[in-house]
Every structure is written in structure tokens, then in C-alpha cells.
Design an enzyme around this catalytic site. Structure first.
Site, PDB file in Angstrom:
ATOM      1  N   ARG A 100      20.815  89.396   2.934  1.00 21.35           N
ATOM      2  CA  ARG A 100      20.538  90.166   1.725  1.00 21.35           C
ATOM      3  C   ARG A 100      21.532  89.930   0.585  1.00 21.35           C
ATOM      4  O   ARG A 100      22.728  89.753   0.823  1.00 21.35           O
ATOM      5  CB  ARG A 100      20.533  91.661   2.037  1.00 21.35           C
ATOM      6  N   HIS A 194      18.993  79.676  12.282  1.00 24.64           N
ATOM      7  CA  HIS A 194      18.065  80.786  12.523  1.00 24.64           C
ATOM      8  C   HIS A 194      17.089  80.485  13.671  1.00 24.64           C
ATOM      9  O   HIS A 194      15.877  80.541  13.491  1.00 24.64           O
ATOM     10  CB  HIS A 194      17.297  81.075  11.232  1.00 24.64           C
ATOM     11  N   ASP A 262      17.505  95.017  14.233  1.00 20.44           N
ATOM     12  CA  ASP A 262      17.756  94.138  13.094  1.00 20.44           C
ATOM     13  C   ASP A 262      19.014  94.660  12.416  1.00 20.44           C
ATOM     14  O   ASP A 262      18.955  95.471  11.492  1.00 20.44           O
ATOM     15  CB  ASP A 262      16.573  94.123  12.123  1.00 20.44           C
ATOM     16  N   GLU A 327      22.337  85.314  14.729  1.00 23.11           N
ATOM     17  CA  GLU A 327      22.690  84.567  13.525  1.00 23.11           C
ATOM     18  C   GLU A 327      24.153  84.835  13.167  1.00 23.11           C
ATOM     19  O   GLU A 327      24.486  85.878  12.619  1.00 23.11           O
ATOM     20  CB  GLU A 327      21.785  84.979  12.367  1.00 23.11           C
TER      21      GLU A 327
END
Length: 363
Positions: A100, A194, A262, A327
Site C-alpha cells: 500500500r 509474490h 492478510d 512476502e
């Protein structure tokens, strides 16, 4: 020399000996450029396959507890599928700034930059670019070197960014990913690989029985859109506590209405030196994957958006919670968070990072 190499491979196959080698096949064309799929193979038969579209890992093939080889990452059979908008950046290198960026903006040295991003940090990021790729043979390990020049102004980011990623497969069944980056203007850099892992190698449609452990006592608090607010919270007493091995499915219903995990873990190791970040174990196959990294954080994602509408290798449909991602990276929205370590790379500096995925089995 080619005939001699072919003869040696044939002899190895005849006597049951696996040779360490690099090979490639044509995988298709994108934007008028040829895309190749390279295969790294070590002396134990483990294979890692990479394409130069997005510097993408398409396959990681490892043995299970019975010695049967299986692919432990999700992906596709064709380049068309990788190019498709439905591809969730599987196996690709994500950047320039992955994850983000609040309000798609950041400030460097008093100047504001507005970048073209999705909530995950890119629309046409490095995962959608065609990289240069070259073989790096070795006596004890084999590597692929992939490079890309992200030009000044690309997606709104400042500076010409030279990215190099080295994929190395060792005879200890380790996949090493080394990043080296330079720039000619101050610019933020947050990169990651990823891959979507399912350590069953096709035996299980979901990863809910996979046990994971994170070497982290804190996670990042987030607000709307998953944007961090700069605070680190303790995992103790929460569904995020994987300080000891726990199955992914054990408490998944206790978070986000059962949608899945997440979140970003703040790793205990903040030294910048390579250290163990996570361990995953799949009972169905006996496979163990240890993740080491120099990065301060790791994003844990459980394939919450995967669904049966999208089909992967062999036409097999994906399923929600059918894979997990680890990740390794600097924290999301770091360019806008003064509490987080700086991710601004400046001319004359070199960004370096390493992540290692080590595979073994428990019988």
C-alpha cells in the site's frame, strides 16, 4: 560441447543421477518480445522455473516425504494467463513500491509525487514488465540474473531505477532471491516476490492444515484499505499469534469474518542480516519450508481472493485459501510513515536484500 553435455545428461539419467543444469523453452510473445521459461535444476532433482515476464517464478518442484516430486506454487500453463488481468501477480517481482501507498502519494525532500497505483502499489508495476534474463552457471549452484530499468517518471516515480534480481538454486534445496537496486534520483524502493505456496504439491485444495510459525511478536495495525497507522501491536492473545506452530485454519474464522489472513508481521530480527522469519509444514506431504530474510517484515496472505472462476495449471480451478504467501519486504506505506524505517534510495547508494526459501521433509 553441446553433444558432450547431452551425452552426460543421458548417462546421468541412465544411472539415476540428476545433473545440475539450466535449460530454457520458448513460452510465448508479449509486446513483440520473446518470453522464455528457464529451468534451474540442482543435483537432487529440485527445479525452479522462471519466465522473464514479470521475472515470475512459475514452478518450484520439490520432493515430498515419499520422494515424489511435486509443484508447490500456484501458477498457469500459458503466457496468456500470466498476462491476464485475472492473474494476482503470482510468482512475480512486485515493485517499485509493493503493497500500500496511502492516497497514491508520497513526499521526498519536500517534493510531492503522485503515483499511478492500485491499493497494492502497482497497476503496471514490475510484475507486468519484460525483464532481461541471463544464465549464471556454477559448480555448486545455478542462477538466473534478471534485470530491468524502470525509467524516470514510470508510474509517477522519480529516478531511473536499475533493478537486478538473482535467483539461485543450491544443492541444499534452497531458492535464494537476491535484490540489488541503484538510482539516479532519490526514490522509494520496496520489493518482494509474490509466490503462492501450497506445500501439498497438489494433494490438498486448501492450506488450512498447513502449520506455520512466525518469528515475530508484533504485527502492523491497519485502518481503512489496509493502510498502516504506524503502530505495532502485540500478537499475544490474538488470532495472529503464530509464535509457536499453529495450523492456518485453527483460528482463521476469528478474524475478518473468516475471510482469511492478510497482515504484516514485524519480525524480531531488525538487523538487516539474514535470519529465520517463518517455518511452514504441510502434514499431507511432509514438506517443510523455512523462510530466511534480511527484510524487517513479512506479509502473510492466505489466498482470500482465490476462487473457482480462475483455473491454474492443468486446468485445475483455484480455491479460496488454496495457497498462502510469505512476502518479505519493508513495511507497507513506508514512504508516508515516519515511524517506519526509511525506504528512500539515493544516488550513490545500493539497495540490497536477500530472501531464502529452504525446502526439506519430515517423514
Amino acid at each position: 560441447m553441446k553433444k558432450l553435455a547431452a551425452l552426460l545428461l543421458a548417462l546421468c539419467a541412465f544411472y539415476g543421477v540428476t545433473a545440475q543444469r539450466i535449460s530454457k523453452i520458448f513460452f510465448g510473445e508479449a509486446d513483440g518480445q520473446k518470453i522464455w521459461q528457464y529451468t534451474l535444476q540442482n543435483s537432487k532433482g529440485m527445479q525452479v522455473k522462471v519466465i522473464n515476464y514479470g521475472a515470475t517464478i512459475t514452478d518450484i518442484i520439490t520432493p515430498d516425504k515419499d520422494g515424489h516430486m511435486g509443484d508447490v506454487v500456484l501458477g498457469f500453463d500459458s503466457l496468456k494467463q500470466y498476462i491476464s488481468k485475472d492473474n494476482a501477480r503470482m510468482g512475480a517481482i512486485r515493485g517499485r513500491v509493493t503493497n500500500r501507498i496511502a492516497n497514491n502519494r508520497f513526499i521526498v525532500d519536500g517534493k510531492e509525487y503522485n503515483v499511478i497505483t492500485s491499493k497494492n502499489g502497482e497497476v503496471m508495476g514490475t510484475n507486468k514488465k519484460i525483464w532481461n534474463i541471463e544464465e549464471v552457471p556454477g559448480k555448486k549452484e545455478v542462477s538466473l540474473k534478471v534485470t530491468y530499468l524502470s525509467k524516470n517518471g514510470e508510474e509517477g516515480f522519480p529516478g531511473n531505477l536499475n533493478l537486478t534480481v538473482l535467483y539461485t538454486l543450491t544443492n541444499a534445496n534452497e531458492l535464494k532471491i537476491n535484490y540489488t537496486v541503484t538510482t539516479d534520483q532519490p526514490t522509494p524502493v520496496v520489493l518482494t516476490s509474490h509466490s503462492y505456496f501450497n506445500l501439498s504439491g497438489g494433494k490438498e485444495d486448501k492450506v488450512l492444515n498447513t502449520e506455520v510459525q512466525f518469528f515475530a511478536s508484533q504485527y502492523l495495525e491497519t485502518g481503512k484499505g489496509g493502510i498502516p497507522d504506524g503502530n505495532l501491536l502485540a500478537v499475544k492473545g490474538t488470532p495472529f499469534d503464530f509464535t509457536s506452530p499453529q495450523s492456518i485454519g485453527k483460528r482463521i474464522q476469528d478474524f475478518n469474518n473468516g475471510d482469511g489472513y492478510d497482515l504484516t508481521y514485524a519480525l524480531r530480527n531488525q538487523s538487516g542480516k539474514l535470519a529465520l522469519a517463518a517455518v511452514a509444514y504441510e502434514p499431507a506431504s511432509g514438506r517443510i519450508m523455512k523462510t530466511y530474510t534480511t527484510e524487517p517484515g513479512v506479509v502473510f496472505y492466505t489466498g482470500n481472493a482465490l476462487n473457482e472462476k480462475l483455473r491454474g495449471k492443468g486446468g485445475k480451478p483455484f480455491t479460496k485459501h488454496g495457497a498462502f504467501c510469505l512476502e518479505t519486504q519493508h513495511y507497507p506505506d513506508s514512504p508516508n510513515q515516519p515511524k517506519f524505517a526509511s525506504v528512500i534510495l539515493r544516488p550513490g547508494e545500493t539497495f540490497r536484500s536477500e530472501t531464502v526459501y529452504q525446502f526439506s521433509v519430515k517423514k
